[in-house]
Design a protein around this motif. Structure first.
Motif, PDB file in Angstrom:
ATOM      1  N   GLY A  66      23.583  38.892  34.056  1.00 55.19           N
ATOM      2  CA  GLY A  66      24.977  39.407  34.728  1.00 55.19           C
ATOM      3  C   GLY A  66      25.866  40.564  33.937  1.00 55.19           C
ATOM      4  O   GLY A  66      26.319  41.653  34.780  1.00 55.19           O
ATOM      5  N   ILE A  67      26.370  40.323  32.906  1.00 55.46           N
ATOM      6  CA  ILE A  67      27.031  41.204  32.109  1.00 55.46           C
ATOM      7  C   ILE A  67      26.348  42.555  31.992  1.00 55.46           C
ATOM      8  O   ILE A  67      26.943  43.690  32.130  1.00 55.46           O
ATOM      9  CB  ILE A  67      27.477  40.701  30.826  1.00 55.46           C
ATOM     10  CG1 ILE A  67      28.481  39.451  31.130  1.00 55.46           C
ATOM     11  CG2 ILE A  67      28.131  41.750  29.993  1.00 55.46           C
ATOM     12  CD1 ILE A  67      28.892  38.709  29.987  1.00 55.46           C
ATOM     13  N   PRO A  96      33.234  39.634  38.615  1.00 54.89           N
ATOM     14  CA  PRO A  96      34.275  40.565  38.267  1.00 54.89           C
ATOM     15  C   PRO A  96      33.927  42.042  38.697  1.00 54.89           C
ATOM     16  O   PRO A  96      34.642  42.876  38.545  1.00 54.89           O
ATOM     17  CB  PRO A  96      34.386  40.198  36.708  1.00 54.89           C
ATOM     18  CG  PRO A  96      34.063  38.870  36.590  1.00 54.89           C
ATOM     19  CD  PRO A  96      32.901  38.914  37.488  1.00 54.89           C
ATOM     20  N   PHE A  97      32.756  42.590  38.292  1.00 55.62           N
ATOM     21  CA  PHE A  97      32.408  44.094  38.365  1.00 55.62           C
ATOM     22  C   PHE A  97      32.446  44.584  39.750  1.00 55.62           C
ATOM     23  O   PHE A  97      32.497  45.903  39.843  1.00 55.62           O
ATOM     24  CB  PHE A  97      30.931  44.035  37.697  1.00 55.62           C
ATOM     25  CG  PHE A  97      30.921  43.857  36.273  1.00 55.62           C
ATOM     26  CD1 PHE A  97      31.392  44.823  35.352  1.00 55.62           C
ATOM     27  CD2 PHE A  97      30.420  42.611  35.883  1.00 55.62           C
ATOM     28  CE1 PHE A  97      31.170  44.396  33.892  1.00 55.62           C
ATOM     29  CE2 PHE A  97      30.457  42.386  34.348  1.00 55.62           C
ATOM     30  CZ  PHE A  97      30.796  43.437  33.490  1.00 55.62           C
ATOM     31  N   ASN A 109      38.835  45.622  32.512  1.00 56.37           N
ATOM     32  CA  ASN A 109      39.128  44.178  32.764  1.00 56.37           C
ATOM     33  C   ASN A 109      37.875  43.268  33.581  1.00 56.37           C
ATOM     34  O   ASN A 109      37.834  42.239  33.352  1.00 56.37           O
ATOM     35  CB  ASN A 109      40.204  44.332  34.112  1.00 56.37           C
ATOM     36  CG  ASN A 109      40.722  43.196  34.330  1.00 56.37           C
ATOM     37  OD1 ASN A 109      41.221  42.373  33.579  1.00 56.37           O
ATOM     38  ND2 ASN A 109      41.079  43.081  35.674  1.00 56.37           N
ATOM     39  N   ALA A 110      36.905  44.038  34.105  1.00 57.56           N
ATOM     40  CA  ALA A 110      35.962  43.422  34.557  1.00 57.56           C
ATOM     41  C   ALA A 110      34.952  42.941  33.590  1.00 57.56           C
ATOM     42  O   ALA A 110      34.639  41.752  33.440  1.00 57.56           O
ATOM     43  CB  ALA A 110      34.789  44.596  35.428  1.00 57.56           C
ATOM     44  N   THR A 130      25.279  31.420  36.587  1.00 56.57           N
ATOM     45  CA  THR A 130      25.962  32.060  35.712  1.00 56.57           C
ATOM     46  C   THR A 130      25.834  33.506  35.855  1.00 56.57           C
ATOM     47  O   THR A 130      26.742  34.499  35.795  1.00 56.57           O
ATOM     48  CB  THR A 130      25.773  31.752  34.258  1.00 56.57           C
ATOM     49  OG1 THR A 130      25.676  30.301  34.142  1.00 56.57           O
ATOM     50  CG2 THR A 130      26.517  32.420  33.250  1.00 56.57           C
ATOM     51  N   PHE A 131      24.639  34.191  36.205  1.00 60.27           N
ATOM     52  CA  PHE A 131      24.483  35.569  36.664  1.00 60.27           C
ATOM     53  C   PHE A 131      25.647  35.808  37.874  1.00 60.27           C
ATOM     54  O   PHE A 131      26.314  37.080  37.672  1.00 60.27           O
ATOM     55  CB  PHE A 131      23.375  35.628  37.065  1.00 60.27           C
ATOM     56  CG  PHE A 131      22.921  36.871  37.957  1.00 60.27           C
ATOM     57  CD1 PHE A 131      22.745  38.137  37.315  1.00 60.27           C
ATOM     58  CD2 PHE A 131      22.783  36.878  39.335  1.00 60.27           C
ATOM     59  CE1 PHE A 131      22.579  39.322  37.966  1.00 60.27           C
ATOM     60  CE2 PHE A 131      22.478  38.212  39.812  1.00 60.27           C
ATOM     61  CZ  PHE A 131      22.413  39.257  39.415  1.00 60.27           C
TER      62      PHE A 131
END
Length: 163
Positions: A44-45, A108-109, A116-117, A101-102
């Motif tokens: 995800g990140i 936030p993105f 911030n994301a 979790t993904f």
């Protein structure tokens, strides 16, 4: 500190949800939750970070399309693995947690911008791991149940049902 520390509580509750589980099951569930969280968070990140590299000066539409396409691709891949290979049953919990979790890390993105994301996504994943550890410890210390005791209880239950 911990913005939106609610994820700590939610995760701790999910890990301790089944107090009838034996110690071995709690340890296995805690380890799988951490593994699934690590994989889902990383995916995800990374995808979220890649979306920040897209030029959004004129419109955020390209970033939205990219994120939507990645969500569709990951969902397809996960479903394919589940159906085609019966997704190794001993890791099915880790897979579900990874998928959740993904989504938690990616959210936030498409609602925040820039650093911030990134910060919010990382902190959310850290909160999930902290909640997992707290839930595992609470399950082992407050609600411990030996594997032998669980098997004995289930055996007595089956004997009573059989008459």
């Amino acid at each position: 500190g911990y913005p939106q520390g609610t994820w700590v509580y939610i995760t701790a509750l999910m890990v301790t949800w089944f107090p009838a589980m034996d110690v071995a099951s709690v340890v296995k569930k805690t380890i799988q939750r951490i593994e699934g969280t690590a994989v889902g968070a990383a995916l995800g990140i990374l995808i979220g970070y890649a979306s920040l590299l897209i030029d959004t000066n004129t419109s955020r539409a390209r970033q939205a399309v990219f994120l939507g396409a990645m969500i569709a691709l990951v969902t397809f891949f996960y479903t394919f693995m589940l159906v085609q290979y019966r997704y190794i049953s001993s890791y099915s919990y880790a897979g579900v947690v990874g998928f959740m979790t993904f989504a938690i890390a990616l959210e936030p993105f498409y609602t925040d911008e820039g650093a911030n994301a990134w910060y919010k996504a990382v902190i959310r994943c850290v909160n999930v791991v902290v909640g997992c550890i707290i839930g595992g410890v609470v399950s082992l210390v407050v609600f411990p149940k030996s594997t032998a005791g669980l098997v004995t209880d289930k055996l007595h239950s089956q004997i009573n049902l059989a008459g």
